[in-house]
Scaffold this motif. Sequence first.
Motif, short mmCIF file in Angstrom:
data_model
loop_
_atom_site.label_atom_id
_atom_site.label_comp_id
_atom_site.label_asym_id
_atom_site.label_seq_id
_atom_site.Cartn_x
_atom_site.Cartn_y
_atom_site.Cartn_z
N LEU B 12 55.57 54.93 -48.64
CA LEU B 12 54.69 56.34 -48.90
C LEU B 12 54.53 55.90 -50.58
O LEU B 12 54.16 56.24 -51.82
CB LEU B 12 56.93 56.76 -49.58
CG LEU B 12 57.11 57.77 -50.53
CD1 LEU B 12 56.60 58.97 -49.86
CD2 LEU B 12 58.63 57.01 -50.91
N THR B 13 55.33 54.05 -51.43
CA THR B 13 54.52 54.45 -52.07
C THR B 13 53.25 53.15 -52.20
O THR B 13 52.97 53.82 -53.88
CB THR B 13 55.29 52.35 -52.56
OG1 THR B 13 57.15 52.41 -51.97
CG2 THR B 13 55.60 51.82 -53.90
N VAL B 16 51.57 57.61 -52.87
CA VAL B 16 52.39 57.97 -54.18
C VAL B 16 51.22 57.33 -55.30
O VAL B 16 51.23 58.13 -56.63
CB VAL B 16 53.98 57.87 -54.46
CG1 VAL B 16 54.35 58.60 -55.35
CG2 VAL B 16 54.54 58.67 -53.36
N LEU B 19 48.22 58.57 -55.11
CA LEU B 19 48.57 60.41 -56.34
C LEU B 19 48.24 60.17 -57.55
O LEU B 19 47.55 60.61 -57.90
CB LEU B 19 49.25 60.73 -55.86
CG LEU B 19 50.01 61.68 -56.10
CD1 LEU B 19 48.72 63.21 -56.11
CD2 LEU B 19 51.31 62.61 -55.30
N ILE B 20 49.42 59.21 -57.86
CA ILE B 20 49.68 59.20 -59.19
C ILE B 20 48.56 58.57 -60.50
O ILE B 20 48.53 59.02 -61.29
CB ILE B 20 51.18 58.50 -59.72
CG1 ILE B 20 51.95 59.04 -60.74
CG2 ILE B 20 51.08 57.41 -60.20
CD1 ILE B 20 52.44 60.72 -60.93
N ILE B 23 46.39 61.60 -60.81
CA ILE B 23 46.96 62.21 -62.61
C ILE B 23 46.85 61.47 -63.61
O ILE B 23 47.17 61.84 -64.40
CB ILE B 23 48.17 63.37 -62.24
CG1 ILE B 23 47.48 63.78 -60.66
CG2 ILE B 23 48.82 63.62 -62.85
CD1 ILE B 23 49.02 64.14 -59.55
N LYS B 24 48.05 60.34 -63.55
CA LYS B 24 48.40 59.66 -65.05
C LYS B 24 48.10 58.35 -64.55
O LYS B 24 49.56 57.53 -63.50
CB LYS B 24 49.56 60.28 -64.98
CG LYS B 24 50.27 61.23 -65.77
CD LYS B 24 49.55 60.67 -67.49
CE LYS B 24 50.51 62.07 -68.40
NZ LYS B 24 49.35 61.91 -69.63
N GLU B 26 49.13 55.55 -66.33
CA GLU B 26 49.84 54.95 -66.61
C GLU B 26 50.75 54.72 -65.64
O GLU B 26 51.56 53.52 -65.81
CB GLU B 26 50.67 55.25 -67.80
CG GLU B 26 49.78 55.27 -69.14
CD GLU B 26 48.97 57.10 -69.20
OE1 GLU B 26 47.91 57.63 -69.02
OE2 GLU B 26 49.92 57.85 -68.85
N TYR B 27 51.49 55.49 -65.13
CA TYR B 27 52.82 55.51 -64.04
C TYR B 27 52.15 54.83 -62.49
O TYR B 27 53.19 55.18 -61.67
CB TYR B 27 53.11 56.87 -63.53
CG TYR B 27 53.32 57.69 -64.88
CD1 TYR B 27 52.19 58.25 -66.04
CD2 TYR B 27 54.78 57.66 -65.37
CE1 TYR B 27 53.08 58.92 -66.85
CE2 TYR B 27 55.63 58.57 -65.67
CZ TYR B 27 54.76 59.26 -66.82
OH TYR B 27 55.27 59.85 -67.71
N VAL B 30 53.93 51.39 -62.82
CA VAL B 30 55.63 52.04 -62.48
C VAL B 30 56.11 52.20 -61.11
O VAL B 30 56.63 51.33 -60.77
CB VAL B 30 56.28 52.88 -63.65
CG1 VAL B 30 57.31 53.29 -64.05
CG2 VAL B 30 55.96 52.95 -65.21
N VAL B 31 55.29 53.24 -60.73
CA VAL B 31 55.52 53.52 -59.21
C VAL B 31 55.59 52.13 -58.34
O VAL B 31 56.54 52.30 -57.33
CB VAL B 31 54.66 54.48 -58.83
CG1 VAL B 31 54.42 54.60 -57.44
CG2 VAL B 31 54.90 55.78 -59.06
N SER B 34 59.07 49.96 -58.92
CA SER B 34 59.94 50.72 -58.40
C SER B 34 60.06 50.91 -56.54
O SER B 34 61.30 49.87 -55.95
CB SER B 34 60.10 52.65 -58.79
OG SER B 34 58.81 53.54 -58.20
N GLY B 35 58.98 50.77 -56.01
CA GLY B 35 58.67 51.01 -54.78
C GLY B 35 58.85 49.37 -54.09
O GLY B 35 59.54 49.61 -52.80
#
Lengths: 65, 128
Positions: B12-13, B16, B19-20, B23-24, B26-27, B30-31, B34-35
């Motif tokens: 999942l990490t 995601v 994907l992120i 779109i963005k 910078e994230y 961070v993702v 957190s994963g």
Amino acid sequence: MDYNIILKIASIGILTAIVSQVLKNIGKDEIATFVTVAGLILCLLTVVNMISSLFDTVKQLFLIY
Amino acid sequence: MDIFRIIGVGLLTCIVSTLIKVIKPEYFVVVIISGSMVILFMLIDSLSTIFSYFSILSSKAGIGYELFSTVLKVLGVGFLTEFASNICVDSGNASIGDKIILAGKVVIVCLAIPIITSLLGTITSLLP
């Protein structure tokens, strides 16, 4: 600790992207940058809290004082 | 500890984060942080059972508690430096990851110095 923290951070990212896009279209560019920076700070705060709790558990677990 | 949940969270990490990244950008980091955090927190309780078991074994075998706690410290330092350096390498700056690994090695050697001295002491006492 469950997995929805990852989805929450991703949703914050997507939300800030959309909001900044909308704000750029109606001409308010400064507010768009503020929204982007605010979203990023929010995600960093949650991640920093997770990092601090990880360090605390590692200190207890591995007897590092 | 069920391995299936951990594999699910890991995949999942990955999804995601890719994907992120589109779109963005910078994230992305961070993702990933957190994963990997979520996966590490899943491991904590099984790790504590392993360590309590080994501490009982070492106390029964007569090995000093000081020795065992140093080994645990070295494990912890290695665990954290591995975690941080991999995140740095993933986010693109491998040089910082290598520096973190070097710092971890230095800290581990500092932790190991008292063990080496005690080892040398026992060896010299064995010699006639």
